[in-house]
Design a protein around this motif. Structure first.
Motif, mmCIF file in Angstrom:
data_model
loop_
_atom_site.group_PDB
_atom_site.id
_atom_site.type_symbol
_atom_site.label_atom_id
_atom_site.label_comp_id
_atom_site.label_asym_id
_atom_site.label_seq_id
_atom_site.Cartn_x
_atom_site.Cartn_y
_atom_site.Cartn_z
ATOM 1 N N PHE A 1 -0.740 -9.283 -5.404
ATOM 2 C CA PHE A 1 -2.097 -9.558 -4.968
ATOM 3 C C PHE A 1 -2.101 -10.176 -3.575
ATOM 4 C CE2 PHE A 1 -5.988 -11.927 -4.432
ATOM 5 C CZ PHE A 1 -6.943 -11.084 -4.975
ATOM 6 N N THR A 2 -3.016 -9.689 -2.741
ATOM 7 C CA THR A 2 -3.257 -10.303 -1.433
ATOM 8 C C THR A 2 -4.756 -10.415 -1.212
ATOM 9 O OG1 THR A 2 -3.130 -8.117 -0.389
ATOM 10 C CG2 THR A 2 -1.120 -9.466 -0.388
ATOM 11 N N GLU A 3 -5.141 -11.357 -0.385
ATOM 12 C CA GLU A 3 -6.558 -11.576 -0.095
ATOM 13 C C GLU A 3 -7.060 -10.553 0.928
ATOM 14 O OE1 GLU A 3 -8.337 -13.808 -1.581
ATOM 15 O OE2 GLU A 3 -7.016 -15.424 -2.267
ATOM 16 N N ASN A 4 -8.333 -10.152 0.763
ATOM 17 C CA ASN A 4 -9.072 -9.398 1.777
ATOM 18 C C ASN A 4 -8.384 -8.105 2.200
ATOM 19 O OD1 ASN A 4 -10.982 -11.537 1.870
ATOM 20 N ND2 ASN A 4 -9.599 -12.678 3.230
ATOM 21 N N GLY A 5 -7.712 -7.455 1.262
ATOM 22 C CA GLY A 5 -7.125 -6.152 1.564
ATOM 23 C C GLY A 5 -5.897 -6.180 2.442
ATOM 24 N N GLU A 6 -5.321 -7.354 2.651
ATOM 25 C CA GLU A 6 -4.121 -7.428 3.479
ATOM 26 C C GLU A 6 -2.962 -6.702 2.800
ATOM 27 O OE1 GLU A 6 -3.373 -11.534 4.103
ATOM 28 O OE2 GLU A 6 -5.212 -11.906 5.227
ATOM 29 N N THR A 7 -2.039 -6.204 3.603
ATOM 30 C CA THR A 7 -0.868 -5.516 3.073
ATOM 31 C C THR A 7 0.026 -6.509 2.345
ATOM 32 O OG1 THR A 7 -0.924 -3.900 4.858
ATOM 33 C CG2 THR A 7 1.162 -4.138 3.673
ATOM 34 N N SER A 8 0.514 -6.110 1.182
ATOM 35 C CA SER A 8 1.384 -6.982 0.403
ATOM 36 C C SER A 8 2.767 -7.045 1.026
ATOM 37 C CB SER A 8 1.489 -6.471 -1.036
ATOM 38 O OG SER A 8 2.549 -7.104 -1.713
ATOM 39 N N LYS A 9 3.154 -8.231 1.458
ATOM 40 C CA LYS A 9 4.504 -8.400 2.006
ATOM 41 C C LYS A 9 5.556 -8.282 0.915
ATOM 42 C CE LYS A 9 3.049 -11.347 5.855
ATOM 43 N NZ LYS A 9 3.205 -12.671 6.534
ATOM 44 N N LEU A 10 5.196 -8.702 -0.297
ATOM 45 C CA LEU A 10 6.139 -8.603 -1.404
ATOM 46 C C LEU A 10 6.398 -7.139 -1.750
ATOM 47 C CD1 LEU A 10 7.862 -9.668 -3.705
ATOM 48 C CD2 LEU A 10 5.765 -10.076 -5.012
ATOM 49 N N ALA A 11 5.328 -6.345 -1.850
ATOM 50 C CA ALA A 11 5.508 -4.924 -2.148
ATOM 51 C C ALA A 11 6.287 -4.235 -1.042
ATOM 52 C CB ALA A 11 4.150 -4.259 -2.336
ATOM 53 N N ALA A 12 5.982 -4.585 0.205
ATOM 54 C CA ALA A 12 6.704 -3.970 1.325
ATOM 55 C C ALA A 12 8.192 -4.292 1.272
ATOM 56 C CB ALA A 12 6.106 -4.441 2.648
ATOM 57 N N SER A 13 8.520 -5.516 0.858
ATOM 58 C CA SER A 13 9.941 -5.893 0.772
ATOM 59 C C SER A 13 10.665 -5.124 -0.320
ATOM 60 C CB SER A 13 10.067 -7.394 0.519
ATOM 61 O OG SER A 13 9.647 -7.727 -0.792
ATOM 62 N N LEU A 14 9.895 -4.559 -1.259
ATOM 63 C CA LEU A 14 10.470 -3.759 -2.341
ATOM 64 C C LEU A 14 10.327 -2.267 -2.065
ATOM 65 C CD1 LEU A 14 9.023 -5.804 -5.359
ATOM 66 C CD2 LEU A 14 11.382 -5.820 -4.534
ATOM 67 N N ASN A 15 9.913 -1.928 -0.840
ATOM 68 C CA ASN A 15 9.733 -0.531 -0.431
ATOM 69 C C ASN A 15 8.732 0.205 -1.321
ATOM 70 O OD1 ASN A 15 11.644 -0.616 1.751
ATOM 71 N ND2 ASN A 15 13.280 -0.533 0.207
ATOM 72 N N THR A 16 7.657 -0.504 -1.660
ATOM 73 C CA THR A 16 6.600 0.115 -2.457
ATOM 74 C C THR A 16 5.265 -0.417 -1.969
ATOM 75 O OG1 THR A 16 5.843 0.582 -4.716
ATOM 76 C CG2 THR A 16 6.659 -1.648 -4.274
ATOM 77 N N THR A 17 4.204 -0.084 -2.659
ATOM 78 C CA THR A 17 2.872 -0.554 -2.302
ATOM 79 C C THR A 17 2.235 -1.251 -3.492
ATOM 80 O OG1 THR A 17 1.913 1.578 -2.933
ATOM 81 C CG2 THR A 17 2.511 1.285 -0.606
ATOM 82 N N ALA A 18 1.252 -2.070 -3.229
ATOM 83 C CA ALA A 18 0.547 -2.764 -4.307
ATOM 84 C C ALA A 18 -0.229 -1.756 -5.153
ATOM 85 C CB ALA A 18 -0.401 -3.806 -3.729
#
Length: 698
Positions: free
Chosen positions: A175-192
């Protein structure tokens, strides 16, 4: 605490997962009167297409008197009403489950014996964080990013009213606020992923909360769920949170905000109840009463509900259907014309003596919650434990035949579940003849007596001042009150009074009939200890660091640094439960022991173990089949999970366990729902109402 002028009811609501649509004509609503649905025979829990119906929760607003007692439901024609719902899922952010951490904490209530702590019956075991590889980088570098906050699926509050009647509660994971890109998902090479947590709907002044669709998944599709409670990288759509309202008088413009602990309500979503007419032996309402630590006058209605719930477990668990079982004992009394001693002390000296012997016999069948004896047969575990007070394992097996909080300690007496001390005390008083019985009682069977109680409780619904309190009780009576490993819907923090802002008796007598009074532990005002907006801001992401221990729980019960855990914010009730929810819901079925019968099992009232399948029911209706054959068909129960093709999910130590866990994520919606049906076939030994498992897996 100020006296509320208006309150939301029920104060705690439960919505249950289903893959059916979130529309009010296609759902089942949470019960609003205890026991009312026990004998329904025309209810369908599946849609015409075979989908499992969601269980929705409806909330009402009641005007209250100067003492805060509800008087009447407000008329939506008199007020503009804005309902708001804020929910969250904190499971991935929280801790693994090993066992209940309060087992090492002495608490002043009637839910746990002090022997747990004093005799180290089943000590609490520390737990590490779920998703331990997800870090708060702020602990390493000041101002750095806290990846762990993304583990909380926390959609914004939604509001519905007359002009904006329906809102989906749209979340995501991570989860991220206001539609921001998930840094956690990006670090796992995936998307929220989008993860909806439910739907709020305004309906003629009331609020309907629909749960989500029961979807669980891993961010990495190759990651399988291999544990009953703790699977990193997984998410599900369970949630809980606050239900508030703002009402404005159309007459004078005065307005009231129902947002604090004593006027707002709470809702939690939960797994389906696959046997909605069968109640748990010990309910969450029992635990709430025990948490208050009050005393009750000896009365038959304090013990009969527990006994009747255990008797009705025959419909969902073979160990409660055959012998030895509580059902067998009670049915034998009926056959011998001695059932009257359940409710009558007798009139002659001979009758009094016989009644005393029968009640003592029944009382001695139950396990003492003090666990002050050598232990019963040992339940195997997949793990080794170092508990030092193992007994012989040769004690006679007591009732109920269900595992308890100490299941992970082979040799611990607490491997077996005991009814709460509050009910055990009432049962002991009943055994000693200290109970009141209405004079008109004249029953020959358990079901006759149960039907009388059901009708008596139903009459209380006509009292507008009691009706809202009945709603809360009806919800809590559908929830399991132990043993907790971790549980089905909610878990062990609920048995401590510190979690409640208000937990007091409002009406001593639940119902009155034929000049007789029925207590059933009364009707209560129950409100969770919810955090204020400022408190929520400060504690929402609090945890105990890398490891949580029983000492943390002990210190949290005192005013101080850790006291925040008892101030509830969205997601805090369900964060203790397993993830994904399907793993825990399906993983605890039969538990094999050295002596193979009776085979203990877990949560049969909500997650059945053995059932009467639909095919067998249809055979019983066939006029061409012999009565003797019908009796054999009736007694041949099917493993509940075999009503679809989940495969076998046994106790954690058995083979096939992992395959079953994995299949449960996808097959949960196809498993049979146990439902009452009439069976007017007039065959001796087969009742007129049977409870049949109907499956959407056609």
């Amino acid at each position: 605490m100020s006296t509320p002028k208006f309150r939301i009811y029920p104060s705690i609501g439960i919505a249950r997962m289903g893959n059916g649509p979130a529309t009010k004509n296609q759902v089942i609503f949470s019960p609003e009167v205890p026991w009312k649905n026990l004998y329904d025979t025309d209810q369908n829990y599946l849609t015409e297409e075979g989908a499992l119906k969601k269980q929705a929760q409806r909330f009402y607003i009641y005007e209250c008197d100067d003492q805060g007692k509800p008087i009447k439901q407000i008329d939506p024609n008199d007020y503009d009403i804005d309902w708001s719902v804020e929910v969250a899922n904190k499971k991935p952010f929280w801790y693994d489950f090993n066992n209940s951490l309060d087992l090492s904490v002495i608490a002043d209530n009637q839910n746990l014996s002090p022997n747990f702590v004093e005799k180290h019956i089943a000590p609490g075991v520390g737990a590490k964080r779920r998703n331990p590889n997800v870090l708060n980088q702020g602990l390493r570098e000041e101002g750095a990013y806290d990846y762990r906050e993304e583990l909380v699926n926390r959609p914004k509050e939604v509001t519905v009213n007359e002009s904006n009647k329906r809102q989906n509660i749209e979340g995501q994971f991570p989860f991220t606020e206001n539609g921001e890109t998930s840094k956690l998902a990006a670090s796992l090479n995936t998307t929220a992923k989008k993860v909806q947590l439910g739907t709020a709907e305004y309906d003629e002044g009331t609020l309907i909360f629909y749960p989500a669709d029961g979807i669980s998944a891993s961010l990495n599709p190759s990651d399988l769920n291999t544990d009953f409670a703790d699977n990193s990288n997984w998410y599900d759509d369970i949630c809980d949170g606050k239900v508030t309202a703002k009402i404005t008088s159309k007459k004078d413009g005065s307005n009231y905000e129902l947002t604090d602990s004593n006027s707002a309500a709470w809702v939690a979503s939960a797994p389906p109840d696959y046997a909605p007419q069968i109640q748990p032996i010990s309910t969450m309402f029992d635990l709430v009463c025990g948490a208050a630590n009050e005393q009750y006058e000896p009365e038959l209605s304090l013990v009969f509900p527990m006994m009747y719930r255990l008797y009705r477990m025959q419909w969902v668990n073979l160990g409660d259907f055959l012998a030895p079982s509580f059902k067998e004992t009670i049915d034998k009394l009926s056959q011998e014309k001695k059932f009257k001693y359940i409710y009558s002390k007798g009139n002659t000296p001979e009758q009094i003596e016989e009644g005393n012997k029968i009640r003592e016999m029944i009382f001695d069948m139950f396990r003492n919650p003090k666990y002050d004896y050598n232990n019963e047969p040992i339940i195997p575990s997949k793990d080794m434990t170092n508990i030092s007070n193992r007994g012989s394992g040769k004690e006679e097996l007591k009732l109920p035949y269900y595992p308890g909080d100490g299941i992970d300690y082979p040799g611990s007496p607490a491997q077996w579940f005991a009814i709460p001390p509050m009910i055990y005390t009432a049962l002991e008083q009943w055994k000693n003849g200290k109970f009141y019985t209405p004079t008109h009682f004249d029953f020959e069977t358990m079901d006759q007596m149960g039907e009388h109680y059901q009708k008596t409780i139903a009459k209380a619904e006509a009292d507008e001042t009691k009706k809202p309190l009945l709603m809360t009780r009806a919800v809590l009576e559908t929830l399991y009150g132990g043993g907790f490993h971790p549980g089905v819907e909610l878990t062990w923090p609920m048995r401590h009074n510190i979690i409640y802002a208000e937990n007091k008796m409002v009406y001593k007598w639940l119902a009155e009939s034929n000049n007789s009074k029925y207590g059933f532990y009364g009707l209560r005002e129950i409100r969770l200890n919810t955090a204020s907006p400022k408190e929520k801001e400060d504690i929402y992401f609090n945890d105990f660091g890398f490891q949580m221990q029983s000492t943390d729980i002990a210190s949290s019960m005192k005013e101080g640094a850790d006291h925040w855990i008892w101030k509830i914010t969205p997601g805090d009730l369900t964060k203790w439960m397993g993830i994904p929810w399907q793993s825990d819901a399906g993983s605890c079925q039969a538990v094999f022991v050295e002596k193979q019968y009776p085979i203990p099992s877990w949560w049969a009232a909500n997650l059945p173990v053995q059932v009467l399948p639909e095919d067998a029911y249809n055979k019983l209706l066939d006029p061409n089949i012999l009565d003797d054959t019908k009796r054999s068909i009736y007694a041949s129960r099917l493993a509940w999970l075999h009503t679809t093709d989940t495969g076998f999910i046994g106790y954690h130590a058995e083979g096939g366990y992992l395959n079953g866990l994995i299949n449960m994520v996808y097959k949960w919606k196809d498993i049979g729902v146990v439902t009452g049906r009439k069976l007017d076939i007039n065959v001796e030994g087969i009742p007129d109402i049977v409870y049949v498992a109907f499956s959407g897996n056609k």
